[in-house]
Motif scaffolding. Structure first.
Motif, mmCIF file in Angstrom:
data_model
loop_
_atom_site.group_PDB
_atom_site.id
_atom_site.type_symbol
_atom_site.label_atom_id
_atom_site.label_comp_id
_atom_site.label_asym_id
_atom_site.label_seq_id
_atom_site.Cartn_x
_atom_site.Cartn_y
_atom_site.Cartn_z
ATOM 1 N N GLU A 49 3.027 16.614 13.236
ATOM 2 C CA GLU A 49 1.642 16.982 13.506
ATOM 3 C C GLU A 49 0.686 16.384 12.484
ATOM 4 O OE1 GLU A 49 1.416 21.176 13.783
ATOM 5 O OE2 GLU A 49 2.717 21.321 15.545
ATOM 6 N N GLU A 50 1.044 16.496 11.198
ATOM 7 C CA GLU A 50 0.150 16.016 10.143
ATOM 8 C C GLU A 50 0.466 14.598 9.694
ATOM 9 O OE1 GLU A 50 -2.405 17.716 9.250
ATOM 10 O OE2 GLU A 50 -1.890 19.518 10.394
ATOM 11 N N GLY A 51 1.692 14.131 9.989
ATOM 12 C CA GLY A 51 2.060 12.775 9.593
ATOM 13 C C GLY A 51 2.576 12.654 8.177
ATOM 14 N N GLY A 52 2.676 13.754 7.443
ATOM 15 C CA GLY A 52 3.181 13.706 6.082
ATOM 16 C C GLY A 52 4.677 13.443 6.056
ATOM 17 N N THR A 53 5.166 12.891 4.954
ATOM 18 C CA THR A 53 6.579 12.595 4.812
ATOM 19 C C THR A 53 7.105 13.113 3.481
ATOM 20 O OG1 THR A 53 6.180 10.424 3.814
ATOM 21 C CG2 THR A 53 6.369 10.509 6.214
ATOM 22 N N VAL A 54 8.370 13.518 3.495
ATOM 23 C CA VAL A 54 9.102 13.892 2.289
ATOM 24 C C VAL A 54 10.428 13.160 2.332
ATOM 25 C CG1 VAL A 54 10.178 15.759 0.979
ATOM 26 C CG2 VAL A 54 8.020 16.178 2.185
ATOM 27 N N SER A 55 10.773 12.495 1.243
ATOM 28 C CA SER A 55 12.051 11.798 1.181
ATOM 29 C C SER A 55 12.736 12.108 -0.143
ATOM 30 C CB SER A 55 11.861 10.289 1.336
ATOM 31 O OG SER A 55 11.071 9.764 0.281
ATOM 32 N N LEU A 56 14.051 12.061 -0.109
ATOM 33 C CA LEU A 56 14.856 12.367 -1.286
ATOM 34 C C LEU A 56 16.049 11.420 -1.287
ATOM 35 C CD1 LEU A 56 15.116 14.391 -3.662
ATOM 36 C CD2 LEU A 56 16.536 15.810 -2.162
ATOM 37 N N GLU A 57 16.173 10.659 -2.372
ATOM 38 C CA GLU A 57 17.286 9.721 -2.451
ATOM 39 C C GLU A 57 18.619 10.437 -2.548
ATOM 40 O OE1 GLU A 57 16.721 7.010 -5.643
ATOM 41 O OE2 GLU A 57 14.841 6.197 -4.866
ATOM 42 N N GLN A 58 18.677 11.484 -3.373
ATOM 43 C CA GLN A 58 19.946 12.169 -3.582
ATOM 44 C C GLN A 58 19.710 13.605 -4.033
ATOM 45 O OE1 GLN A 58 23.130 10.232 -5.978
ATOM 46 N NE2 GLN A 58 23.111 12.086 -7.212
ATOM 47 N N PHE A 59 20.513 14.505 -3.484
ATOM 48 C CA PHE A 59 20.543 15.890 -3.952
ATOM 49 C C PHE A 59 22.002 16.322 -3.987
ATOM 50 C CE2 PHE A 59 20.776 20.463 -3.268
ATOM 51 C CZ PHE A 59 19.931 20.920 -4.279
ATOM 52 N N ALA A 60 22.433 16.859 -5.120
ATOM 53 C CA ALA A 60 23.818 17.293 -5.268
ATOM 54 C C ALA A 60 23.854 18.693 -5.846
ATOM 55 C CB ALA A 60 24.593 16.328 -6.167
ATOM 56 N N VAL A 61 24.802 19.473 -5.368
ATOM 57 C CA VAL A 61 25.001 20.823 -5.893
ATOM 58 C C VAL A 61 26.479 20.969 -6.226
ATOM 59 C CG1 VAL A 61 25.335 21.789 -3.572
ATOM 60 C CG2 VAL A 61 24.647 23.287 -5.461
ATOM 61 N N ARG A 62 26.768 21.700 -7.280
ATOM 62 C CA ARG A 62 28.143 21.860 -7.739
ATOM 63 C C ARG A 62 28.307 23.266 -8.309
ATOM 64 N NH1 ARG A 62 24.897 18.832 -10.931
ATOM 65 N NH2 ARG A 62 24.582 19.611 -13.065
ATOM 66 N N GLY A 63 29.526 23.752 -8.352
ATOM 67 C CA GLY A 63 29.736 25.072 -8.925
ATOM 68 C C GLY A 63 31.133 25.562 -8.659
ATOM 69 N N GLY A 64 31.335 26.826 -8.958
ATOM 70 C CA GLY A 64 32.644 27.411 -8.731
ATOM 71 C C GLY A 64 32.800 28.728 -9.451
ATOM 72 N N VAL A 65 33.960 29.303 -9.277
ATOM 73 C CA VAL A 65 34.317 30.542 -9.956
ATOM 74 C C VAL A 65 35.795 30.438 -10.322
ATOM 75 C CG1 VAL A 65 34.863 31.699 -7.774
ATOM 76 C CG2 VAL A 65 34.290 33.059 -9.792
ATOM 77 N N GLU A 66 36.151 30.950 -11.490
ATOM 78 C CA GLU A 66 37.536 30.870 -11.929
ATOM 79 C C GLU A 66 37.967 32.179 -12.583
ATOM 80 O OE1 GLU A 66 36.881 28.801 -16.315
ATOM 81 O OE2 GLU A 66 37.393 27.526 -14.602
ATOM 82 N N SER A 67 39.274 32.404 -12.578
ATOM 83 C CA SER A 67 39.904 33.564 -13.218
ATOM 84 C C SER A 67 39.472 34.890 -12.606
ATOM 85 C CB SER A 67 39.607 33.571 -14.731
ATOM 86 O OG SER A 67 40.106 32.394 -15.335
ATOM 87 N N LEU A 68 39.262 34.915 -11.291
ATOM 88 C CA LEU A 68 38.952 36.183 -10.643
ATOM 89 C C LEU A 68 40.135 37.149 -10.687
ATOM 90 C CD1 LEU A 68 36.962 35.020 -7.488
ATOM 91 C CD2 LEU A 68 36.074 36.312 -9.436
ATOM 92 N N GLY A 69 41.331 36.595 -10.812
ATOM 93 C CA GLY A 69 42.499 37.447 -10.893
ATOM 94 C C GLY A 69 42.847 37.868 -12.303
ATOM 95 N N GLY A 70 42.078 37.417 -13.291
ATOM 96 C CA GLY A 70 42.341 37.761 -14.673
ATOM 97 C C GLY A 70 41.438 38.866 -15.182
ATOM 98 N N GLU A 71 41.350 38.976 -16.493
ATOM 99 C CA GLU A 71 40.530 40.022 -17.091
ATOM 100 C C GLU A 71 39.051 39.694 -16.999
ATOM 101 O OE1 GLU A 71 39.916 42.250 -21.448
ATOM 102 O OE2 GLU A 71 41.626 40.911 -21.092
ATOM 103 N N ARG A 72 38.702 38.427 -17.219
ATOM 104 C CA ARG A 72 37.307 37.998 -17.210
ATOM 105 C C ARG A 72 37.154 36.730 -16.384
ATOM 106 N NH1 ARG A 72 36.126 38.600 -23.731
ATOM 107 N NH2 ARG A 72 36.638 40.831 -23.884
ATOM 108 N N ALA A 73 36.072 36.671 -15.649
ATOM 109 C CA ALA A 73 35.812 35.528 -14.780
ATOM 110 C C ALA A 73 34.597 34.752 -15.278
ATOM 111 C CB ALA A 73 35.574 35.990 -13.342
#
Length: 522
Positions: free
Chosen positions: A295-319
């Motif tokens: 409708e407005e003709g505006g543009t947005v572009s992004l060369e690269q977007f990355a996301v990373r993460g995780g969880v560890e030791s949920l079965g231990g004393e501290r995660a």
């Protein structure tokens, strides 16, 4: 744009057509001689016969009713008749009844017939290959309103019957297209691939990688015009560590056993989730994204977007849980800020460390059992806060990088739970900004001219940052303003050692009392 391109039922049905049948195999009794996932004994042979075909047919029919039950969002699956199963050497050839799915607005996707080759492997596993129809029709108000076509496909995997789940998958569909007649819309995907490879590492736990990739996703609102959405690629990877398939199956069946629209008991869900997973890491990356406002003709572009993460030791004393992302090459037209202050790169890394697992589960279970305001829930939350303090639980900002043509910034910091302090936590944050002085010089208007409102606002913000920071220079001689922000155990917030309330003028002073009136002499 007509609505069939917006109906989520199309994508849902396409996915379920290839994989939803698999849940039915769980009803087929596996051999009892070997535990799930264990190798079949040497010399074991699996008989493929007419009785097995009848058993598989009944299992598939029951599985379709369970897995393709009406959804809470109003989606309904329909089919006529039962699966057709026939022995064929070392496998069963399966033809599922033609499937359709209808969303809550009445739009229907006619998926058609899915064909399977199912090979029992003698240890509770079923290897399968699936073929979905290459053309599907979208129907609205009784008339064709669009189509989905698939140019290439390969779908294969391994199903573990006792756990009612896939442990291996190698799937790819390519040259996908969703089209609305009359040049009113077209969505194409170069390829979509899925991979999973879990291996047993305990009585009911499995570990291994999974991945997904999408290439060349393009959406045209009008096929005669340029696309309004283009995604060159999306990739994601996940690594599971000691994923308990028995608990996962229990979670799945909790919801399947309830009437449509109902939700499982929260306490049962939390108990089933406890011990579900020891850890997992993931990363995903988007490249070449561009979006156009039609409708407005505006543009947005992004060369690269990355996301990373995780969880560890949920079965231990501290995660420990981590989350990070980085973005590069952001372009917005028309500009929302001066080019010199548009981000070229953002990189953030967060961590939540030393999480006391037992106290966390107890607090979640108590909250689910007693609800808001329950005495047990309040007590459990109090114990959780105490445990967070004893464990030294902290939220860390391991990295924050912000680069713009005019200025750049770096930041790190951490906050630690400390229940006995004034604010319940103590912490420190360090920020370094480069290029502020040069940016102020570059933004100054030419002699005899006044800055516009946007520039004036930017200059005011930069002046405040200059005044609050400690001035130094880096190795390259670039001016640097540094800021050390501390939250102390007394609740004071310090900036470079000075109380921020004092720096900002403190609490508003009480208005002065009015001066006494002096009567004029007559």
């Amino acid at each position: 744009m007509r609505r069939p391109l917006r109906t989520p039922a199309a994508v849902l049905a396409l996915t379920l057509a290839a994989g939803g049948w698999g849940g039915a195999l769980a009803q087929s009794p596996p051999p009892a001689a070997a535990p799930p996932g264990a190798p079949a004994p040497a010399g074991t042979s699996v008989t493929v016969d007419q009785q097995g075909a009848q058993d598989l047919k009944a299992a598939l029919a029951e599985g379709m009713r369970r897995w393709l039950a009406p959804q809470a969002d109003g989606t309904v699956f329909t089919w006529q008749g039962d699966p057709v199963v026939a022995p064929a050497g070392d496998r069963y050839d399966v033809v599922l009844p033609a499937l359709s799915t209808t969303d809550s607005d009445g739009a229907r996707l006619d998926v058609g017939t899915v064909r399977l080759a199912v090979r029992p492997q003698g240890d509770g596993r079923y290897a399968f290959e699936a073929t979905v129809p290459s053309s599907m029709t979208i129907v609205e108000k009784g008339a064709p309103a669009g189509s989905i076509t698939i140019g290439r496909q390969k779908i294969a995997g391994v199903w573990i019957a006792p756990y009612d789940t896939v442990v291996a998958l190698d799937a790819m569909v390519g040259d996908l297209a969703m089209v609305v007649p009359g040049d009113e819309g077209r969505l194409t995907v170069g390829s979509l691939s899925l991979m999973l490879d879990l291996q047993p590492d305990g009585p009911s736990t499995w570990s291994g990688p999974g991945a997904m990739a999408i290439s060349e996703l393009v959406f045209h609102e009008n096929v005669e015009e340029d696309p309004i959405l283009h995604l060159a690629g999306l990739t994601s990877e996940i690594q599971y560590s000691r994923f308990d398939l028995e608990r996962a199956n229990r979670l799945s069946r909790l919801s399947q056993a309830l009437p449509t629209g109902s939700v499982p008991d929260a306490a049962e869900v939390i108990e089933a989730m406890r011990g579900l997973l020891d850890g997992a890491t993931f990363r995903a990356r988007i490249t070449g994204l561009s979006v156009v406002d039609p409708e407005e003709g505006g543009t947005v572009s992004l060369e690269q977007f990355a996301v990373r993460g995780g969880v560890e030791s949920l079965g231990g004393e501290r995660a420990t849980a981590t989350l990070g992302f980085d973005a590069r090459g952001l372009r917005v037209d028309p500009a929302v800020a001066p080019d010199a202050f548009m981000p070229e790169r953002i990189d953030v890394q967060l961590a939540f460390a030393n999480i006391p697992n037992e106290a966390l589960w107890q607090a979640m279970a108590a909250a689910a059992t007693e609800g808001d305001g329950g005495g047990g829930a309040d007590a459990a939350m109090g114990r959780l806060v105490e445990a967070l303090g004893r464990s030294g639980t902290e939220l860390r900002l391991d990295k924050l990088v912000l680069d713009m043509p005019a200025v750049g910034g770096r930041s790190t910091g951490a906050a630690r739970f400390a229940p006995d302090t004034a604010m319940g936590a103590v912490g420190e944050l360090t920020v370094e900004l480069r290029g502020l002085d040069a940016a102020v010089r570059d933004l100054q208007p030419k002699a005899g001219r006044r800055p516009d409102a946007e520039t004036q606002e930017t200059l005011g913000m930069l002046a405040m940052l200059q005044a609050l920071g400690q001035q130094t220079k880096d190795e390259a001689g670039t001016d640097v303003r540094s800021y050390r922000i501390e939250l102390t155990d007394t609740g004071a917030v310090l900036l470079n050692g000075a109380d921020m309330n004092a720096l900002m003028g403190g609490a508003p002073a009480a208005p002065p009392e009015p001066a006494p009136k002096v009567r004029r002499k007559e």
